[in-house]
Design a protein around this motif. Structure first.
Motif, mmCIF file in Angstrom:
data_model
loop_
_atom_site.group_PDB
_atom_site.id
_atom_site.type_symbol
_atom_site.label_atom_id
_atom_site.label_comp_id
_atom_site.label_asym_id
_atom_site.label_seq_id
_atom_site.Cartn_x
_atom_site.Cartn_y
_atom_site.Cartn_z
ATOM 1 N N GLN A 456 51.147 32.843 41.159
ATOM 2 C CA GLN A 456 52.084 33.570 42.030
ATOM 3 C C GLN A 456 53.483 32.970 41.910
ATOM 4 O O GLN A 456 54.486 33.686 41.909
ATOM 5 N N LYS A 457 53.517 31.632 41.784
ATOM 6 C CA LYS A 457 54.805 30.951 41.654
ATOM 7 C C LYS A 457 55.497 31.358 40.346
ATOM 8 O O LYS A 457 56.740 31.488 40.299
ATOM 9 N N VAL A 458 54.687 31.593 39.300
ATOM 10 C CA VAL A 458 55.243 32.054 38.021
ATOM 11 C C VAL A 458 55.976 33.382 38.214
ATOM 12 O O VAL A 458 57.091 33.594 37.720
ATOM 13 N N LEU A 459 55.357 34.299 38.984
ATOM 14 C CA LEU A 459 55.955 35.607 39.225
ATOM 15 C C LEU A 459 57.205 35.495 40.090
ATOM 16 O O LEU A 459 58.171 36.239 39.912
ATOM 17 N N GLU A 460 57.173 34.572 41.030
ATOM 18 C CA GLU A 460 58.320 34.390 41.915
ATOM 19 C C GLU A 460 59.547 33.927 41.139
ATOM 20 O O GLU A 460 60.686 34.272 41.484
ATOM 21 N N LEU A 461 59.277 33.102 40.091
ATOM 22 C CA LEU A 461 60.391 32.550 39.321
ATOM 23 C C LEU A 461 60.908 33.533 38.269
ATOM 24 O O LEU A 461 61.905 33.260 37.608
ATOM 25 N N THR A 471 50.603 36.740 33.305
ATOM 26 C CA THR A 471 50.212 36.227 34.629
ATOM 27 C C THR A 471 49.644 37.339 35.486
ATOM 28 O O THR A 471 48.611 37.184 36.154
ATOM 29 N N GLN A 472 50.337 38.491 35.491
ATOM 30 C CA GLN A 472 49.886 39.619 36.306
ATOM 31 C C GLN A 472 48.514 40.103 35.857
ATOM 32 O O GLN A 472 47.667 40.445 36.679
ATOM 33 N N LYS A 473 48.260 40.125 34.550
ATOM 34 C CA LYS A 473 46.951 40.535 34.039
ATOM 35 C C LYS A 473 45.845 39.612 34.543
ATOM 36 O O LYS A 473 44.765 40.056 34.929
ATOM 37 N N ILE A 474 46.140 38.322 34.549
ATOM 38 C CA ILE A 474 45.128 37.356 35.012
ATOM 39 C C ILE A 474 44.832 37.564 36.495
ATOM 40 O O ILE A 474 43.666 37.563 36.917
ATOM 41 N N LEU A 475 45.903 37.779 37.293
ATOM 42 C CA LEU A 475 45.714 37.979 38.727
ATOM 43 C C LEU A 475 44.967 39.279 39.003
ATOM 44 O O LEU A 475 44.077 39.337 39.863
ATOM 45 N N ASP A 476 45.311 40.350 38.285
ATOM 46 C CA ASP A 476 44.640 41.639 38.472
ATOM 47 C C ASP A 476 43.165 41.546 38.091
ATOM 48 O O ASP A 476 42.290 42.052 38.801
ATOM 49 N N ARG A 477 42.876 40.877 36.968
ATOM 50 C CA ARG A 477 41.496 40.733 36.524
ATOM 51 C C ARG A 477 40.692 39.929 37.535
ATOM 52 O O ARG A 477 39.556 40.260 37.862
ATOM 53 N N ASN A 478 41.313 38.902 38.070
ATOM 54 C CA ASN A 478 40.626 38.067 39.053
ATOM 55 C C ASN A 478 40.372 38.837 40.334
ATOM 56 O O ASN A 478 39.321 38.688 40.959
ATOM 57 N N PHE A 479 41.330 39.757 40.735
ATOM 58 C CA PHE A 479 41.175 40.568 41.940
ATOM 59 C C PHE A 479 39.993 41.538 41.761
ATOM 60 O O PHE A 479 39.193 41.715 42.657
#
Length: 483
Positions: A456-461, A471-479
Protein backbone atom coordinates in the motif's frame (compact mmCIF):
# COMPACT_ATOMS: atom_id res chain seq x y z
CA UNK A 1 45.99 -50.83 0.58
CA UNK A 2 46.48 -52.72 -2.68
CA UNK A 3 46.22 -49.50 -4.69
CA UNK A 4 48.75 -47.66 -2.47
CA UNK A 5 51.16 -50.60 -2.74
CA UNK A 6 50.80 -50.57 -6.53
CA UNK A 7 51.51 -46.83 -6.56
CA UNK A 8 54.64 -47.43 -4.45
CA UNK A 9 55.97 -50.06 -6.87
CA UNK A 10 55.32 -47.74 -9.82
CA UNK A 11 57.52 -45.12 -8.17
CA UNK A 12 60.50 -47.49 -8.14
CA UNK A 13 62.75 -46.64 -11.09
CA UNK A 14 64.59 -49.17 -13.27
CA UNK A 15 68.00 -48.50 -11.59
CA UNK A 16 66.36 -48.97 -8.19
CA UNK A 17 64.91 -52.29 -9.33
CA UNK A 18 68.36 -53.36 -10.54
CA UNK A 19 69.88 -52.61 -7.12
CA UNK A 20 67.10 -54.50 -5.37
CA UNK A 21 67.54 -57.43 -7.77
CA UNK A 22 71.29 -57.38 -7.01
CA UNK A 23 70.73 -57.93 -3.29
CA UNK A 24 68.05 -60.52 -4.11
CA UNK A 25 70.58 -62.38 -6.28
CA UNK A 26 73.18 -62.28 -3.49
CA UNK A 27 70.57 -63.62 -1.08
CA UNK A 28 69.68 -66.52 -3.39
CA UNK A 29 73.40 -67.23 -3.87
CA UNK A 30 73.91 -67.52 -0.09
CA UNK A 31 70.80 -69.62 0.47
CA UNK A 32 71.89 -72.07 -2.25
CA UNK A 33 75.40 -72.34 -0.74
CA UNK A 34 73.96 -72.99 2.71
CA UNK A 35 71.34 -75.45 1.55
CA UNK A 36 73.28 -77.43 -1.08
CA UNK A 37 75.30 -79.72 1.27
CA UNK A 38 72.22 -80.49 3.38
CA UNK A 39 70.23 -81.33 0.26
CA UNK A 40 73.03 -83.66 -0.83
CA UNK A 41 73.03 -85.25 2.61
CA UNK A 42 69.27 -85.84 2.50
CA UNK A 43 69.68 -87.46 -0.92
CA UNK A 44 72.53 -89.62 0.39
CA UNK A 45 70.42 -90.74 3.37
CA UNK A 46 67.59 -91.61 1.01
CA UNK A 47 70.03 -93.51 -1.22
CA UNK A 48 71.39 -95.48 1.78
CA UNK A 49 67.90 -96.46 2.88
CA UNK A 50 66.87 -97.33 -0.68
CA UNK A 51 69.89 -99.57 -1.29
CA UNK A 52 69.48 -101.32 2.03
CA UNK A 53 65.74 -101.76 1.56
CA UNK A 54 66.37 -103.44 -1.80
CA UNK A 55 69.06 -105.66 -0.26
CA UNK A 56 66.78 -106.62 2.63
CA UNK A 57 63.98 -107.47 0.26
CA UNK A 58 66.08 -109.62 -2.08
CA UNK A 59 68.47 -111.41 0.29
CA UNK A 60 68.94 -109.74 3.68
CA UNK A 61 65.75 -110.93 5.38
CA UNK A 62 66.14 -114.42 3.88
CA UNK A 63 69.66 -114.75 5.29
CA UNK A 64 68.27 -114.33 8.82
CA UNK A 65 65.50 -116.81 8.22
CA UNK A 66 68.12 -119.31 7.03
CA UNK A 67 69.73 -119.26 10.50
CA UNK A 68 66.39 -119.42 12.32
CA UNK A 69 65.88 -115.69 13.10
CA UNK A 70 62.68 -113.83 12.32
CA UNK A 71 63.42 -110.63 10.28
CA UNK A 72 61.50 -108.19 12.52
CA UNK A 73 61.23 -104.41 12.15
CA UNK A 74 63.64 -103.94 15.05
CA UNK A 75 66.21 -106.18 13.40
CA UNK A 76 65.74 -104.32 10.11
CA UNK A 77 66.47 -100.95 11.78
CA UNK A 78 69.55 -102.31 13.56
CA UNK A 79 70.99 -103.70 10.34
CA UNK A 80 70.13 -100.47 8.51
CA UNK A 81 72.05 -98.48 11.12
CA UNK A 82 75.04 -100.81 10.82
CA UNK A 83 75.00 -100.43 7.04
CA UNK A 84 74.74 -96.64 7.38
CA UNK A 85 77.74 -96.55 9.74
CA UNK A 86 79.86 -98.65 7.39
CA UNK A 87 78.84 -96.52 4.40
CA UNK A 88 79.70 -93.24 6.15
CA UNK A 89 83.06 -94.60 7.30
CA UNK A 90 83.98 -95.31 3.70
CA UNK A 91 82.56 -92.02 2.34
CA UNK A 92 83.41 -88.54 3.69
CA UNK A 93 80.72 -86.20 5.14
CA UNK A 94 78.98 -83.90 2.67
CA UNK A 95 78.58 -80.94 5.04
CA UNK A 96 81.86 -78.94 4.79
CA UNK A 97 82.21 -78.25 8.53
CA UNK A 98 81.87 -81.96 9.36
CA UNK A 99 84.18 -82.92 6.50
CA UNK A 100 86.89 -80.54 7.74
CA UNK A 101 86.48 -81.77 11.32
CA UNK A 102 86.95 -85.37 10.11
CA UNK A 103 89.96 -84.37 8.02
CA UNK A 104 91.52 -82.74 11.08
CA UNK A 105 90.91 -85.87 13.15
CA UNK A 106 92.21 -88.17 10.39
CA UNK A 107 95.37 -86.08 9.91
CA UNK A 108 96.06 -86.01 13.64
CA UNK A 109 95.64 -89.79 13.83
CA UNK A 110 97.99 -90.26 10.86
CA UNK A 111 100.57 -87.88 12.38
CA UNK A 112 100.53 -89.57 15.76
CA UNK A 113 100.66 -93.12 14.38
CA UNK A 114 103.84 -92.68 12.33
CA UNK A 115 103.11 -90.03 9.75
CA UNK A 116 105.55 -87.61 11.40
CA UNK A 117 108.33 -90.17 10.98
CA UNK A 118 108.18 -89.77 7.21
CA UNK A 119 109.60 -86.27 7.72
CA UNK A 120 112.33 -87.55 10.03
CA UNK A 121 113.52 -89.86 7.25
CA UNK A 122 113.84 -86.74 5.06
CA UNK A 123 115.89 -84.93 7.68
CA UNK A 124 113.06 -82.61 8.70
CA UNK A 125 112.13 -82.00 12.33
CA UNK A 126 108.35 -82.72 12.70
CA UNK A 127 107.52 -79.82 15.06
CA UNK A 128 104.12 -78.09 15.64
CA UNK A 129 104.76 -75.47 12.94
CA UNK A 130 105.27 -78.25 10.39
CA UNK A 131 102.16 -80.00 11.67
CA UNK A 132 100.02 -76.88 11.20
CA UNK A 133 101.51 -76.18 7.77
CA UNK A 134 100.88 -79.72 6.49
CA UNK A 135 97.40 -79.82 8.02
CA UNK A 136 96.56 -76.57 6.23
CA UNK A 137 97.69 -78.06 2.91
CA UNK A 138 95.67 -81.20 3.58
CA UNK A 139 92.46 -79.31 4.39
CA UNK A 140 93.13 -76.64 1.74
CA UNK A 141 93.13 -79.26 -1.00
CA UNK A 142 89.44 -79.72 -0.18
CA UNK A 143 88.36 -76.17 0.73
CA UNK A 144 89.89 -74.60 -2.39
CA UNK A 145 87.02 -76.18 -4.31
CA UNK A 146 84.38 -74.51 -2.12
CA UNK A 147 83.23 -70.91 -2.69
CA UNK A 148 82.22 -70.47 0.95
CA UNK A 149 85.89 -70.98 1.90
CA UNK A 150 87.50 -69.11 -0.99
CA UNK A 151 85.46 -65.87 -0.98
CA UNK A 152 85.77 -64.68 2.68
CA UNK A 153 88.61 -62.50 3.94
CA UNK A 154 90.76 -64.25 6.56
CA UNK A 155 93.08 -61.92 8.55
CA UNK A 156 95.57 -64.72 9.30
CA UNK A 157 95.93 -65.51 5.60
CA UNK A 158 96.09 -61.84 4.56
CA UNK A 159 94.21 -62.60 1.34
CA UNK A 160 93.64 -58.89 0.71
CA UNK A 161 92.31 -59.43 -2.83
CA UNK A 162 89.19 -60.87 -1.16
CA UNK A 163 88.41 -57.50 0.42
CA UNK A 164 86.49 -56.63 -2.77
CA UNK A 165 84.33 -59.78 -2.75
CA UNK A 166 84.06 -61.09 0.84
CA UNK A 167 80.76 -59.23 1.36
CA UNK A 168 79.06 -61.51 -1.19
CA UNK A 169 78.81 -64.13 1.57
CA UNK A 170 76.73 -63.52 4.69
CA UNK A 171 77.44 -64.93 8.15
CA UNK A 172 73.88 -66.12 8.92
CA UNK A 173 70.18 -65.94 8.20
CA UNK A 174 69.63 -62.92 10.49
CA UNK A 175 72.34 -60.99 8.67
CA UNK A 176 70.75 -62.00 5.38
CA UNK A 177 67.37 -60.55 6.41
CA UNK A 178 69.04 -57.41 7.77
CA UNK A 179 71.04 -56.87 4.57
CA UNK A 180 67.98 -57.29 2.32
CA UNK A 181 66.05 -54.69 4.32
CA UNK A 182 68.90 -52.19 4.61
CA UNK A 183 70.12 -52.44 1.01
CA UNK A 184 66.59 -52.12 -0.39
CA UNK A 185 65.82 -49.16 1.92
CA UNK A 186 69.04 -47.26 1.15
CA UNK A 187 68.90 -48.02 -2.59
CA UNK A 188 65.36 -46.66 -2.84
CA UNK A 189 66.35 -43.35 -1.23
CA UNK A 190 69.90 -42.84 -2.53
CA UNK A 191 69.45 -43.81 -6.17
CA UNK A 192 67.38 -40.66 -6.73
CA UNK A 193 70.28 -38.58 -5.40
CA UNK A 194 73.40 -40.42 -6.54
CA UNK A 195 72.49 -43.00 -9.16
CA UNK A 196 73.09 -46.75 -9.09
CA UNK A 197 76.78 -46.71 -10.11
CA UNK A 198 77.79 -44.24 -7.39
CA UNK A 199 75.94 -46.29 -4.78
CA UNK A 200 77.66 -49.52 -5.85
CA UNK A 201 81.07 -47.84 -6.00
CA UNK A 202 80.73 -46.38 -2.53
CA UNK A 203 79.28 -49.62 -1.16
CA UNK A 204 82.14 -51.78 -2.45
CA UNK A 205 84.79 -49.22 -1.41
CA UNK A 206 83.33 -48.99 2.12
CA UNK A 207 83.33 -52.78 2.48
CA UNK A 208 86.92 -53.03 1.22
CA UNK A 209 88.20 -50.27 3.52
CA UNK A 210 86.14 -51.73 6.35
CA UNK A 211 87.69 -55.17 5.84
CA UNK A 212 91.15 -53.61 5.97
CA UNK A 213 90.30 -51.86 9.26
CA UNK A 214 88.86 -55.11 10.68
CA UNK A 215 92.22 -56.70 9.86
CA UNK A 216 93.94 -53.89 11.77
CA UNK A 217 91.66 -54.38 14.80
CA UNK A 218 92.26 -58.13 14.81
CA UNK A 219 95.95 -57.44 15.27
CA UNK A 220 95.14 -55.91 18.69
CA UNK A 221 95.09 -58.04 21.82
CA UNK A 222 91.30 -57.88 22.24
CA UNK A 223 90.51 -59.52 18.88
CA UNK A 224 93.79 -61.40 18.35
CA UNK A 225 92.15 -64.78 18.92
CA UNK A 226 89.89 -64.31 15.90
CA UNK A 227 92.58 -64.07 13.18
CA UNK A 228 91.60 -67.37 11.60
CA UNK A 229 87.88 -66.55 11.40
CA UNK A 230 86.15 -65.62 8.14
CA UNK A 231 84.98 -62.06 7.51
CA UNK A 232 81.69 -61.99 5.59
CA UNK A 233 78.73 -59.69 5.16
CA UNK A 234 77.91 -56.18 3.97
CA UNK A 235 77.53 -54.47 7.35
CA UNK A 236 80.19 -51.76 6.95
CA UNK A 237 79.12 -50.81 3.43
CA UNK A 238 75.49 -50.74 4.55
CA UNK A 239 76.32 -48.60 7.60
CA UNK A 240 77.83 -46.04 5.22
CA UNK A 241 74.76 -46.06 2.98
CA UNK A 242 72.48 -45.72 6.02
CA UNK A 243 74.39 -42.64 7.14
CA UNK A 244 74.07 -41.09 3.68
CA UNK A 245 70.35 -41.90 3.62
CA UNK A 246 69.81 -40.21 6.97
CA UNK A 247 71.09 -36.82 5.81
CA UNK A 248 70.92 -34.72 2.64
CA UNK A 249 72.53 -31.47 1.53
CA UNK A 250 70.09 -29.43 3.59
CA UNK A 251 68.84 -30.21 7.09
CA UNK A 252 65.18 -30.55 6.11
CA UNK A 253 65.76 -32.40 2.84
CA UNK A 254 65.38 -35.87 4.39
CA UNK A 255 62.13 -36.69 6.18
CA UNK A 256 62.50 -37.17 9.93
CA UNK A 257 60.96 -40.66 9.77
CA UNK A 258 63.56 -41.68 7.15
CA UNK A 259 66.37 -40.62 9.48
CA UNK A 260 64.79 -42.52 12.38
CA UNK A 261 64.38 -45.69 10.31
CA UNK A 262 68.02 -45.46 9.15
CA UNK A 263 69.19 -45.23 12.77
CA UNK A 264 67.01 -48.15 13.87
CA UNK A 265 68.25 -50.38 11.02
CA UNK A 266 71.85 -49.60 11.96
CA UNK A 267 71.19 -50.60 15.59
CA UNK A 268 69.49 -53.85 14.50
CA UNK A 269 72.46 -54.83 12.32
CA UNK A 270 74.94 -54.00 15.12
CA UNK A 271 72.96 -56.14 17.59
CA UNK A 272 72.96 -59.07 15.15
CA UNK A 273 76.73 -58.80 14.64
CA UNK A 274 77.51 -58.50 18.35
CA UNK A 275 75.21 -61.20 19.74
CA UNK A 276 74.60 -63.69 16.92
CA UNK A 277 77.70 -63.74 14.70
CA UNK A 278 81.21 -65.13 15.54
CA UNK A 279 83.77 -63.17 17.56
CA UNK A 280 85.39 -61.41 14.59
CA UNK A 281 82.13 -59.54 14.03
CA UNK A 282 82.61 -57.68 17.31
CA UNK A 283 85.16 -55.62 15.37
CA UNK A 284 82.56 -55.05 12.65
CA UNK A 285 80.10 -53.81 15.29
CA UNK A 286 82.64 -51.32 16.65
CA UNK A 287 83.41 -49.98 13.17
CA UNK A 288 79.74 -49.63 12.17
CA UNK A 289 79.25 -46.35 14.04
CA UNK A 290 82.20 -44.46 12.49
CA UNK A 291 81.21 -45.75 9.05
CA UNK A 292 77.67 -44.45 9.67
CA UNK A 293 79.25 -41.09 10.54
CA UNK A 294 81.22 -41.10 7.29
CA UNK A 295 77.93 -41.78 5.49
CA UNK A 296 76.37 -38.73 7.14
CA UNK A 297 79.19 -36.54 5.82
CA UNK A 298 78.83 -38.03 2.35
CA UNK A 299 75.09 -37.35 2.48
CA UNK A 300 75.84 -33.68 3.16
CA UNK A 301 78.71 -33.12 0.71
CA UNK A 302 78.45 -35.77 -2.05
CA UNK A 303 77.33 -34.08 -5.31
CA UNK A 304 73.99 -35.26 -6.65
CA UNK A 305 73.71 -36.79 -10.09
CA UNK A 306 72.15 -34.76 -12.88
CA UNK A 307 68.54 -35.66 -13.54
CA UNK A 308 67.54 -36.83 -16.99
CA UNK A 309 65.05 -34.78 -19.00
CA UNK A 310 62.38 -37.43 -18.39
CA UNK A 311 62.99 -37.33 -14.63
CA UNK A 312 62.76 -33.54 -14.63
CA UNK A 313 59.43 -33.70 -16.46
CA UNK A 314 58.16 -36.40 -14.11
CA UNK A 315 59.21 -34.42 -11.04
CA UNK A 316 57.50 -31.32 -12.40
CA UNK A 317 54.29 -33.26 -13.03
CA UNK A 318 54.45 -34.78 -9.56
CA UNK A 319 54.88 -31.33 -8.01
CA UNK A 320 51.89 -30.07 -10.01
CA UNK A 321 49.84 -33.04 -8.81
CA UNK A 322 50.80 -32.34 -5.22
CA UNK A 323 49.99 -28.63 -5.55
CA UNK A 324 46.86 -29.10 -7.65
CA UNK A 325 43.93 -27.24 -6.09
CA UNK A 326 40.31 -27.36 -7.18
CA UNK A 327 39.68 -23.77 -8.38
CA UNK A 328 36.05 -23.91 -7.25
CA UNK A 329 37.07 -25.12 -3.79
CA UNK A 330 39.81 -22.50 -3.64
CA UNK A 331 37.30 -19.75 -4.50
CA UNK A 332 34.79 -21.15 -2.00
CA UNK A 333 37.38 -21.13 0.79
CA UNK A 334 38.44 -17.60 -0.14
CA UNK A 335 34.80 -16.44 0.01
CA UNK A 336 34.35 -17.74 3.54
CA UNK A 337 37.70 -16.35 4.57
CA UNK A 338 36.66 -12.87 3.34
CA UNK A 339 33.34 -12.99 5.20
CA UNK A 340 35.00 -14.20 8.39
CA UNK A 341 37.74 -11.55 8.17
CA UNK A 342 35.13 -8.87 7.37
CA UNK A 343 32.98 -9.61 10.42
CA UNK A 344 36.07 -9.77 12.62
CA UNK A 345 37.30 -6.40 11.27
CA UNK A 346 33.85 -4.84 11.87
CA UNK A 347 33.83 -6.00 15.49
CA UNK A 348 37.28 -4.43 15.93
CA UNK A 349 35.99 -1.14 14.50
CA UNK A 350 38.03 -1.43 11.28
CA UNK A 351 34.99 -0.53 9.17
CA UNK A 352 36.71 0.33 5.90
CA UNK A 353 38.46 -3.04 5.72
CA UNK A 354 35.29 -4.77 6.93
CA UNK A 355 33.20 -3.30 4.10
CA UNK A 356 35.73 -4.43 1.48
CA UNK A 357 35.94 -8.01 2.84
CA UNK A 358 32.18 -8.37 3.32
CA UNK A 359 31.28 -6.89 -0.06
CA UNK A 360 33.66 -9.23 -1.90
CA UNK A 361 32.61 -12.22 0.18
CA UNK A 362 28.83 -11.73 -0.10
CA UNK A 363 28.99 -11.07 -3.85
CA UNK A 364 30.82 -14.38 -4.32
CA UNK A 365 28.61 -16.30 -1.86
CA UNK A 366 25.41 -15.31 -3.69
CA UNK A 367 26.93 -16.60 -6.95
CA UNK A 368 27.68 -20.12 -5.64
CA UNK A 369 25.77 -23.13 -6.89
CA UNK A 370 24.39 -24.89 -5.02
CA UNK A 371 24.17 -22.10 -2.52
CA UNK A 372 24.88 -22.76 1.15
CA UNK A 373 21.58 -21.45 2.59
CA UNK A 374 22.45 -22.11 6.24
CA UNK A 375 25.80 -20.33 6.05
CA UNK A 376 24.27 -17.48 4.02
CA UNK A 377 21.51 -16.93 6.60
CA UNK A 378 23.88 -16.94 9.59
CA UNK A 379 26.26 -14.54 7.84
CA UNK A 380 23.44 -12.21 6.74
CA UNK A 381 22.07 -12.12 10.30
CA UNK A 382 25.49 -11.07 11.60
CA UNK A 383 25.92 -8.45 8.90
CA UNK A 384 22.61 -6.64 9.49
CA UNK A 385 23.21 -6.46 13.23
CA UNK A 386 22.74 -2.86 14.42
CA UNK A 387 25.89 -3.17 16.55
CA UNK A 388 28.05 -3.18 13.38
CA UNK A 389 28.40 0.37 12.14
CA UNK A 390 29.43 -0.24 8.56
CA UNK A 391 28.85 2.15 5.67
CA UNK A 392 27.43 -0.23 3.09
CA UNK A 393 25.12 1.58 0.68
CA UNK A 394 21.38 0.94 0.61
CA UNK A 395 21.71 0.09 -3.07
CA UNK A 396 24.14 -2.70 -2.22
CA UNK A 397 21.78 -4.15 0.41
CA UNK A 398 18.94 -3.94 -2.13
CA UNK A 399 21.04 -5.78 -4.72
CA UNK A 400 21.86 -8.58 -2.28
CA UNK A 401 18.21 -8.83 -1.26
CA UNK A 402 17.07 -9.22 -4.87
CA UNK A 403 19.81 -11.82 -5.47
CA UNK A 404 18.80 -13.82 -2.37
CA UNK A 405 15.17 -13.70 -3.51
CA UNK A 406 16.16 -15.05 -6.93
CA UNK A 407 17.95 -17.92 -5.15
CA UNK A 408 14.66 -18.68 -3.36
CA UNK A 409 15.93 -17.79 0.10
CA UNK A 410 13.21 -15.32 1.17
CA UNK A 411 14.28 -15.00 4.83
CA UNK A 412 17.73 -13.74 3.82
CA UNK A 413 16.23 -11.52 1.11
CA UNK A 414 14.04 -9.83 3.74
CA UNK A 415 17.04 -9.23 6.02
CA UNK A 416 18.90 -7.42 3.25
CA UNK A 417 15.85 -5.53 1.90
CA UNK A 418 14.77 -4.28 5.33
CA UNK A 419 18.35 -3.11 5.92
CA UNK A 420 18.30 -1.32 2.54
CA UNK A 421 14.96 0.35 3.37
CA UNK A 422 16.23 1.54 6.74
CA UNK A 423 19.10 3.36 5.03
CA UNK A 424 17.40 4.57 1.85
CA UNK A 425 16.67 8.30 1.44
CA UNK A 426 15.70 8.27 -2.24
CA UNK A 427 11.91 7.77 -2.56
CA UNK A 428 12.25 5.96 -5.88
CA UNK A 429 14.70 3.40 -4.47
CA UNK A 430 12.65 3.11 -1.28
CA UNK A 431 9.57 2.14 -3.38
CA UNK A 432 11.62 -0.68 -4.97
CA UNK A 433 12.62 -2.00 -1.55
CA UNK A 434 9.05 -1.73 -0.29
CA UNK A 435 7.75 -3.57 -3.34
CA UNK A 436 10.18 -6.48 -2.96
CA UNK A 437 9.52 -6.73 0.79
CA UNK A 438 5.77 -6.72 0.33
CA UNK A 439 5.83 -9.18 -2.58
CA UNK A 440 8.02 -11.66 -0.68
CA UNK A 441 5.95 -11.48 2.53
CA UNK A 442 2.67 -11.99 0.68
CA UNK A 443 3.95 -14.70 -1.65
CA UNK A 444 5.87 -16.66 0.98
CA UNK A 445 3.33 -16.04 3.77
CA UNK A 446 5.96 -14.38 5.94
CA UNK A 447 3.73 -11.93 7.85
CA UNK A 448 1.51 -11.18 4.79
CA UNK A 449 -0.38 -8.43 6.70
CA UNK A 450 2.89 -6.52 7.02
CA UNK A 451 3.49 -7.24 3.34
CA UNK A 452 0.19 -5.61 2.34
CA UNK A 453 1.08 -2.53 4.33
CA UNK A 454 4.36 -2.29 2.44
CA UNK A 455 2.59 -2.68 -0.90
CA UNK A 456 0.00 0.00 0.00
CA UNK A 457 2.91 2.30 0.81
CA UNK A 458 4.29 1.64 -2.69
CA UNK A 459 1.01 2.92 -4.18
CA UNK A 460 0.95 5.92 -1.89
CA UNK A 461 4.40 6.96 -3.09
CA UNK A 462 3.32 6.79 -6.78
CA UNK A 463 0.88 4.86 -8.96
CA UNK A 464 1.81 5.64 -12.52
CA UNK A 465 4.77 3.26 -13.20
CA UNK A 466 5.29 -0.45 -13.74
CA UNK A 467 6.04 -1.04 -10.05
CA UNK A 468 2.63 0.39 -9.13
CA UNK A 469 0.94 -1.81 -11.73
CA UNK A 470 2.66 -4.94 -10.40
CA UNK A 471 1.82 -3.93 -6.83
CA UNK A 472 -1.87 -3.50 -7.65
CA UNK A 473 -1.96 -6.94 -9.31
CA UNK A 474 -0.52 -8.56 -6.21
CA UNK A 475 -3.03 -6.80 -3.94
CA UNK A 476 -5.97 -7.67 -6.22
CA UNK A 477 -4.90 -11.31 -6.46
CA UNK A 478 -4.53 -11.51 -2.70
CA UNK A 479 -8.02 -9.93 -2.23
CA UNK A 480 -9.59 -12.53 -4.56
CA UNK A 481 -7.82 -15.37 -2.72
CA UNK A 482 -9.24 -14.15 0.60
CA UNK A 483 -12.81 -13.91 -0.73
Amino acid sequence: MGKSLLTFFRKISTPQWLLILLVAGISVFNIVLWAEPYIKQVRRDYKIESIFANYWKTEGAESFRAVGLKPTKKLYLEELENYRTQYLEKNPPLIPEKRIAKMNADFKHWWETGGNLSYVNQGIVPDNALYQRELKKWVGAYTQKLLQYQIPFVPAEENFANLFIYWLLLPGILSLISCILIFSFTSYHLERRWGALKILGLFIAANAIGGFLVNALVSTSFFNGYQNEFLKGMSLGLATLLGATARGHSKDEVAKKTTIVAGLLLMVDMIINWFFNPGLFGAVTILSLPFFGVGLLLGIYMPYRKQTLEEQKEELLEEKRRNKVDPYLQKKNKTRENLSDGLAAARRGEYEAAVQFLTDGMQALLQEYPIDAVFLKSTATDMVSPSLFMEISSTQWLEWGVAANSKNIPEVALLFLEKSLSLEENPSMARKALFHIGEIRVRCNLDPAEGKIRLQKVLELGDKDIIAVQTQKILDRNFLDET
